[in-house]
Design a protein around this motif. Structure first.
Motif, mmCIF file in Angstrom:
data_model
loop_
_atom_site.group_PDB
_atom_site.id
_atom_site.type_symbol
_atom_site.label_atom_id
_atom_site.label_comp_id
_atom_site.label_asym_id
_atom_site.label_seq_id
_atom_site.Cartn_x
_atom_site.Cartn_y
_atom_site.Cartn_z
ATOM 1 N N HIS A 183 -8.622 4.966 0.252
ATOM 2 C CA HIS A 183 -8.600 3.513 0.147
ATOM 3 C C HIS A 183 -7.265 2.956 0.632
ATOM 4 O O HIS A 183 -6.249 3.662 0.664
ATOM 5 N N VAL A 184 -7.300 1.683 1.006
ATOM 6 C CA VAL A 184 -6.093 0.943 1.374
ATOM 7 C C VAL A 184 -5.788 -0.041 0.256
ATOM 8 O O VAL A 184 -6.690 -0.743 -0.221
ATOM 9 N N VAL B 268 -3.278 4.376 1.042
ATOM 10 C CA VAL B 268 -2.298 3.915 2.027
ATOM 11 C C VAL B 268 -2.031 2.447 1.748
ATOM 12 O O VAL B 268 -2.965 1.666 1.550
ATOM 13 N N TYR B 269 -0.767 2.055 1.723
ATOM 14 C CA TYR B 269 -0.401 0.677 1.423
ATOM 15 C C TYR B 269 -0.363 -0.152 2.707
ATOM 16 O O TYR B 269 0.035 0.344 3.772
ATOM 17 N N THR B 270 -0.755 -1.421 2.582
ATOM 18 C CA THR B 270 -0.727 -2.296 3.748
ATOM 19 C C THR B 270 0.692 -2.468 4.273
ATOM 20 O O THR B 270 0.889 -2.717 5.472
ATOM 21 N N GLN C 24 -8.676 -2.155 8.753
ATOM 22 C CA GLN C 24 -7.651 -1.197 8.365
ATOM 23 C C GLN C 24 -8.252 -0.044 7.568
ATOM 24 O O GLN C 24 -7.922 1.125 7.805
ATOM 25 N N THR C 25 -9.140 -0.365 6.634
ATOM 26 C CA THR C 25 -9.754 0.673 5.807
ATOM 27 C C THR C 25 -10.579 1.618 6.658
ATOM 28 O O THR C 25 -10.507 2.849 6.486
ATOM 29 N N VAL D 246 -8.136 3.961 8.552
ATOM 30 C CA VAL D 246 -7.514 4.964 7.687
ATOM 31 C C VAL D 246 -8.537 6.016 7.265
ATOM 32 O O VAL D 246 -8.250 7.223 7.270
ATOM 33 N N LYS E 263 -3.349 -3.292 -1.037
ATOM 34 C CA LYS E 263 -2.468 -4.359 -0.581
ATOM 35 C C LYS E 263 -1.160 -4.312 -1.353
ATOM 36 O O LYS E 263 -1.108 -4.533 -2.561
ATOM 37 N N LEU F 263 1.160 0.072 6.936
ATOM 38 C CA LEU F 263 0.412 -0.237 8.153
ATOM 39 C C LEU F 263 0.995 -1.430 8.893
ATOM 40 O O LEU F 263 1.088 -1.415 10.132
ATOM 41 N N ASP G 116 -8.695 -2.510 -0.492
ATOM 42 C CA ASP G 116 -9.282 -2.548 0.853
ATOM 43 C C ASP G 116 -9.376 -3.987 1.379
ATOM 44 O O ASP G 116 -10.465 -4.484 1.694
ATOM 45 N N ALA H 142 2.413 5.764 1.086
ATOM 46 C CA ALA H 142 1.093 6.406 1.133
ATOM 47 C C ALA H 142 1.183 7.633 0.252
ATOM 48 O O ALA H 142 2.261 8.212 0.085
#
Length: 270
Positions: free
Chosen positions: A105-106, A124-126, A75-76, A79, A108, A129, A70, A114
Motif C-alpha cells: 500500500h501507499v 511506501v510513503y507519498t 501511484q498505488t 508501487v 500519504k 514518491l 492509497d 518505505a
C-alpha cells in the motif's frame, strides 16, 4: 544479596543460552549473504508475523480514516506492480516467502520513507514518491532493500536481542522489584520505526535488494543513484528512511560491487 545476584545471573545466562539458536534464514544468492544469525525461541517467526499483520491492519485503518490510504490510484498501481515483480523473485533467497500473505500500500505522508514488516507487509510513503521522483529501477531498489530485511528476518533478530536484554534486566528486577521486559508488540514497533539497523543488516539488505531488482528486470546500478538522491533530498537534514538506514561512501562502494555481480542477470532479461 551479592550471592543472590550472582545466582540469578547464572540462571539468567542459562536461560539465554537455551533460548537462542543459530540459524540461516535465507539462501546466499549470487551476492553471497552467508552470515549465521542468532534468534531467540522466545519469539517465533509465526508470532512476529502475526503481530506485524495486526499492527499493519491498524496502520491501514488509521490511514483510511484520515483519507491517507492509497491516495493516488496511479501511484498505488505502480508501487504494487514493481513490488510483485520483486516478490516473484524472492524464492532465490527463501522459497517459503513466495507463500507469504504479501500486502502493498501507499500511505500519504510527507516523510521520505518505505518499509516492509515481517511476513511481507509493505508501505511506501507519498513523500518518497513525490520528493525523490524515483525511476522504476530506483523504486525497485528501495523496495528490494526493504523486502530483503523481511526475508532475512532482521526485525526478529533485533527483537531477539531485545528479549535477551529484557531477560537480563528481569534478573535485576527480581532484586529491585522493577518491571523490565517489554512486550512483543512494543519491541516490534521500536525495531521497525525507531531503532537503526546494524551495519551488517543494512549491507545484507543492500546486496539482496540489488539481486532481487536485477532478477526482476531492473538495472541494479539504480541502487547507487537512489541512495545518492535520498542523501541530497535531506537538504542538510536526514530523510526518515536514512535515519534508520545509515549511508556512507563505503556503502556506495559495496553497492557498486554487488551491482556488478548481478548485472548479467539484468542484462539477460533485456
Amino acid at each position: 544479596m551479592i550471592r543472590l545476584v550472582r545466582n540469578l545471573c547464572a540462571m539468567g545466562m542459562a536461560v539465554l543460552l537455551a533460548a537462542c539458536a543459530q540459524v540461516q534464514t535465507t539462501q546466499s544468492g549470487l551476492v553471497g549473504v552467508n552470515r549465521t544469525q542468532t534468534m531467540s525461541s522466545l519469539v517465533s517467526e509465526a508470532e512476529l508475523n502475526q503481530e506485524a499483520a495486526a499492527q499493519y491492519r491498524q496502520i491501514l485503518a488509521q490511514a483510511k480514516a484520515q483519507g491517507a490510504l492509497d491516495p493516488s490510484a496511479a501511484q498505488t498501481k505502480r508501487v504494487q506492480a514493481i513490488s510483485r515483480k520483486l516478490i516473484n523473485q524472492v524464492g532465490v533467497f527463501r522459497p517459503d516467502a513466495l507463500n507469504w500473505s504479501w500486502e502493498i500500500h501507499v500511505l500519504k505522508s510527507g516523510e521520505i520513507n518505505a518499509w516492509c514488516m515481517p511476513g511481507g507487509k509493505i508501505a511506501v510513503y507519498t513523500g518518497f514518491l513525490d520528493k525523490i521522483q524515483p525511476t522504476d529501477a530506483e523504486l525497485a531498489a528501495v523496495l528490494g532493500h526493504e523486502i530483503s530485511h523481511a526475508l532475512r528476518e532482521h526485525a526478529r533478530e533485533q527483537v531477539s536481542r531485545q528479549m535477551a536484554t529484557g531477560i537480563g534486566l528481569s534478573i535485576l528486577s527480581a532484586v529491585t522489584g522493577s518491571q523490565a521486559v517489554a512486550d512483543l508488540g512494543s519491541s516490534l514497533t521500536q525495531v521497525m520505526f525507531t531503532l537503526p539497523n546494524s551495519r551488517s543488516n543494512e549491507t545484507e539488505a543492500d546486496r539482496m535488494g540489488v539481486e532481487l531488482a536485477a532478477r526482476a528486470g531492473y538495472d541494479p546500478r539504480a541502487a547507487i543513484t537512489l541512495w545518492q538522491k535520498m542523501e541530497r533530498a535531506g537538504g542538510g537534514g536526514t530523510p526518515e528512511i536514512l535515519s534508520t538506514h545509515p549511508s556512507s561512501q563505503s556503502r556506495i562502494a559495496d553497492l557498486r560491487q554487488a551491482a556488478a555481480i548481478v548485472l548479467p542477470l539484468y542484462q539477460g532479461k533485456r
